[in-house]
Design a protein around this motif. Structure first.
Motif, PDB file in Angstrom:
ATOM      1  N   LYS A  16      19.890  67.220  22.510  1.00 42.55           N
ATOM      2  CA  LYS A  16      20.370  67.352  23.888  1.00 42.55           C
ATOM      3  C   LYS A  16      20.000  66.130  24.717  1.00 42.55           C
TER       4      LYS A  16
ATOM      5  N   ILE B 226      22.638  63.490  24.297  1.00 44.56           N
ATOM      6  CA  ILE B 226      23.859  63.782  25.054  1.00 44.56           C
ATOM      7  C   ILE B 226      23.634  63.557  26.545  1.00 44.56           C
ATOM      8  N   ASP B 227      22.495  63.967  27.070  1.00 46.78           N
ATOM      9  CA  ASP B 227      22.193  63.757  28.494  1.00 46.78           C
ATOM     10  C   ASP B 227      22.188  62.265  28.827  1.00 46.78           C
TER      11      ASP B 227
ATOM     12  N   LYS C  60      25.770  60.810  28.823  1.00 47.36           N
ATOM     13  CA  LYS C  60      26.512  61.177  30.031  1.00 47.36           C
ATOM     14  C   LYS C  60      26.035  60.394  31.250  1.00 47.36           C
TER      15      LYS C  60
ATOM     16  N   ILE D   8      28.831  58.322  20.608  1.00 45.22           N
ATOM     17  CA  ILE D   8      27.525  58.176  19.972  1.00 45.22           C
ATOM     18  C   ILE D   8      27.755  57.696  18.543  1.00 45.22           C
TER      19      ILE D   8
ATOM     20  N   PHE E  54      24.718  69.976  17.502  1.00 45.95           N
ATOM     21  CA  PHE E  54      24.729  68.744  18.291  1.00 45.95           C
ATOM     22  C   PHE E  54      26.132  68.148  18.369  1.00 45.95           C
TER      23      PHE E  54
ATOM     24  N   ALA F 140      28.335  67.784  21.725  1.00 45.96           N
ATOM     25  CA  ALA F 140      28.894  66.494  22.139  1.00 45.96           C
ATOM     26  C   ALA F 140      30.384  66.639  22.439  1.00 45.96           C
TER      27      ALA F 140
ATOM     28  N   ASN G 268      31.187  68.175  25.647  1.00 41.79           N
ATOM     29  CA  ASN G 268      31.002  67.248  26.759  1.00 41.79           C
ATOM     30  C   ASN G 268      31.930  66.036  26.679  1.00 41.79           C
TER      31      ASN G 268
ATOM     32  N   ILE H  21      32.384  63.884  24.321  1.00 47.70           N
ATOM     33  CA  ILE H  21      31.723  62.725  23.737  1.00 47.70           C
ATOM     34  C   ILE H  21      32.050  62.679  22.245  1.00 47.70           C
TER      35      ILE H  21
ATOM     36  N   VAL I  46      31.458  61.495  18.322  1.00 48.16           N
ATOM     37  CA  VAL I  46      30.323  61.216  17.441  1.00 48.16           C
ATOM     38  C   VAL I  46      30.834  60.485  16.201  1.00 48.16           C
TER      39      VAL I  46
END
Length: 551
Positions: free
Chosen positions: A144, A147-148, A151, A158, A195, A199, A202, A204, A206
């Protein structure tokens, strides 16, 4: 899976058949060893007494063991005449690298979010080994935190350095024990899958690095697997690479199907959004040496992998030591283009004009195929982080801010290694724990700048769209550069000063300053420009840079 297809290098789904697979009761184990006359399995479920596996004409061995369960360790034994050797399952999803055993693991997980089918613009490269050095956080908390941070710092992607199991901690996961295992250093497989799903929730992407050029030389691994070199070269001069690892022989059909299946496994089972192939010069050239010539079959195999990845609507990326000029159609290639920027900024400012042609080429020729930025190598080479490599004792972060202004105003996607976005002034080490929130130096002001410059890059098509245009302006100055970035009717002016001299240049346009490295909120001098009319003076401080919107 069609076994004949696998034997003929046509298969991408070997992971669905080989290895350990759950049945209504127990597990079925399948092993491919066509050059072995007998094969046995030993493990916790047999009290480590061998049980014979049934051999088929295709070279496949199999056995069903009702007592096998999650957490059980096992090995294969292959016997042919007087030769007998123990081996780790090439398709094992978990390996105990100390005991040299495969381990049955629970990797069941239902994804709720889809893969992301967009281009990567700003990539954070992450080494999980340093993040998992901490004992204060759970695997879920560590994932986490990634990811934080992504962002908060305007990354959209990532990039995980290799996650396969490995023995030598200094290798950072390169030269893996096999291509299907997930390292038990990084939590369990379910946490990893959660995870990836988080991601995607959000928005995102990977990506995962998959080292298909080499593997661990351990005798219980892939080397000389069934006595006849399924995965490696038989010749001593190309068996080992210069790092002591074993070269994959990517001309062999079984080796090709194995690697193809690993790529598909990451795309289909882990739901990653792309694969990053590191150090492809070691695949394209014999022993990574251009002077030894192109490894034609390996090069053709890379093209074949790319075709499959693109058909899967995922991204295919690679890193290359040197300047990449091959015609394999990767979505992006990270090569040595920006390494010269580090050499320039390590040098005395009075010598930086020697890099003029290189800087001009970067400005004019960068494209959406060039992945520009700085990788983990740039953060630990010579035992100095990216910020530490800057010239002088007291102006390092000023120069790093201007380097990032330059980088994020070029026409290309970007990549940085974790820690460099905060101007961390300590050496990265695989032995030290890493936390996105804890640094030895007060770098909050630098990170504020990084967030602003990346926010501008992500949001403004003038800087990030593949159809944007670049026009270099003719300005007088020693290691001073000005260029125009345009997308449709919008235009920006970028001014970069790599020297310790302040400059005044006449503005060719009416301008509104958007960002300046000398802003007080970045701990700068406060000497910024604001709004300017055509003909006014643009002030650029030593090691300073600015971006303006052209009115």
């Amino acid at each position: 899976m069609n076994t004949r297809d696998y034997l003929e290098a046509k298969s991408f789904d070997g992971y669905k058949f080989f290895g350990a697979h759950k049945k209504d009761k127990g597990y079925i184990f399948r092993l491919l060893a066509p050059n072995t006359s007998e094969a046995y399995i030993i493990g916790d479920f047999t009290n480590w007494e061998r049980q014979a596996m049934r051999k088929y004409s295709t070279g496949v061995f199999s056995i069903t063991i009702d007592q096998a369960k999650i957490g059980d360790a096992y090995q294969f034994i292959m016997k042919d005449g007087d030769r007998e050797e123990k081996k780790i399952d090439p398709f094992a999803k978990s390996i105990n690298y100390i005991e040299k055993t495969a381990v049955i693991c629970d990797d069941t997980f239902k994804y709720r979010n889809r893969q992301i089918r967009t281009e990567a613009k700003n990539i954070l490269q992450v080494f999980l080994g340093s993040l998992f050095k901490t004992k204060e956080k759970s695997a879920d908390e560590i994932f986490k935190s990634i990811i934080d941070h992504v962002k908060e710092n305007n990354y959209d992607t990532i990039l995980l350095m290799p996650v396969n199991e490995y023995q030598n901690y200094k290798s950072m996961g390169y030269a893996p024990m096999n291509l299907f295992s997930y390292s038990n250093r990084y939590g369990d497989l379910v946490s990893f899958r959660q995870f990836i799903d988080l991601a995607h929730k959000n928005k995102i992407k990977v990506l995962v690095e998959l080292d298909i050029g080499e593997f661990d030389p351990d005798s219980m691994g892939l080397i000389n697997f069934d006595g006849n070199n399924i995965y490696n070269y038989p010749y001593d001069d190309i068996l080992y690479n210069y790092h002591g690892s074993i070269n994959f022989d990517l001309s062999r059909p079984l080796s090709q199907s194995y690697v193809q299946s690993a790529v598909d496994y990451y795309l289909k089972e882990y739901k990653v959004d792309g694969i990053y192939f590191p150090a492809i010069e070691n695949i394209l050239y014999w022993q990574g040496d251009k002077n030894r010539g192109i490894n034609k079959e390996a090069s053709e195999f890379l093209s074949k992998l790319n075709t499959h990845i693109k058909k899967s609507k995922a991204l295919s990326l690679a890193s290359f030591s040197g300047e990449y000029k091959n015609d394999i159609d990767f979505d992006m290639v990270f090569d040595n283009k920006t390494k010269a920027c580090i050499n320039m900024l390590k040098d005395d400012p009075m010598k930086r004009d020697h890099y003029k042609n290189f800087i001009i080429d970067l400005i004019n020729k960068a494209t959406d195929k060039n992945l520009l930025g700085f990788s983990y190598v740039d953060s630990f080479l010579n035992e100095a982080s990216l910020a530490m490599k800057m010239y002088s004792n007291d102006k390092k972060l000023e120069q790093l801010k201007t380097l990032f202004t330059f980088l994020y105003s070029l026409k290309s996607p970007k990549m940085l290694f974790m820690g460099d976005d905060s101007g961390d002034l300590k050496t990265f080490s695989v032995y030290n724990k890493f936390d996105f929130k804890i640094f030895e130096n007060n770098v909050e002001d630098f990170n504020t700048f990084y967030k602003d410059i990346t926010d501008l890059f992500i949001k403004e098509n003038c800087l990030s769209d593949e159809d944007s245009e670049v026009a270099l302006l003719d300005v007088e100055g020693y290691s001073l550069y000005a260029y125009k970035r345009t997308y449709k009717k919008d235009s920006f002016l970028v001014v970069i000063n790599f020297t310790d001299i302040d400059y005044k240049i006449e503005s060719p346009y009416d301008l509104e300053e958007i960002i300046n490295t000398e802003d007080l909120k970045y701990k700068g001098s406060g000497n910024i420009n604001g709004s300017l009319n055509k003909g006014d003076s643009i002030n650029i401080m030593p090691f300073g840079s600015a971006i303006f919107r052209i009115k």
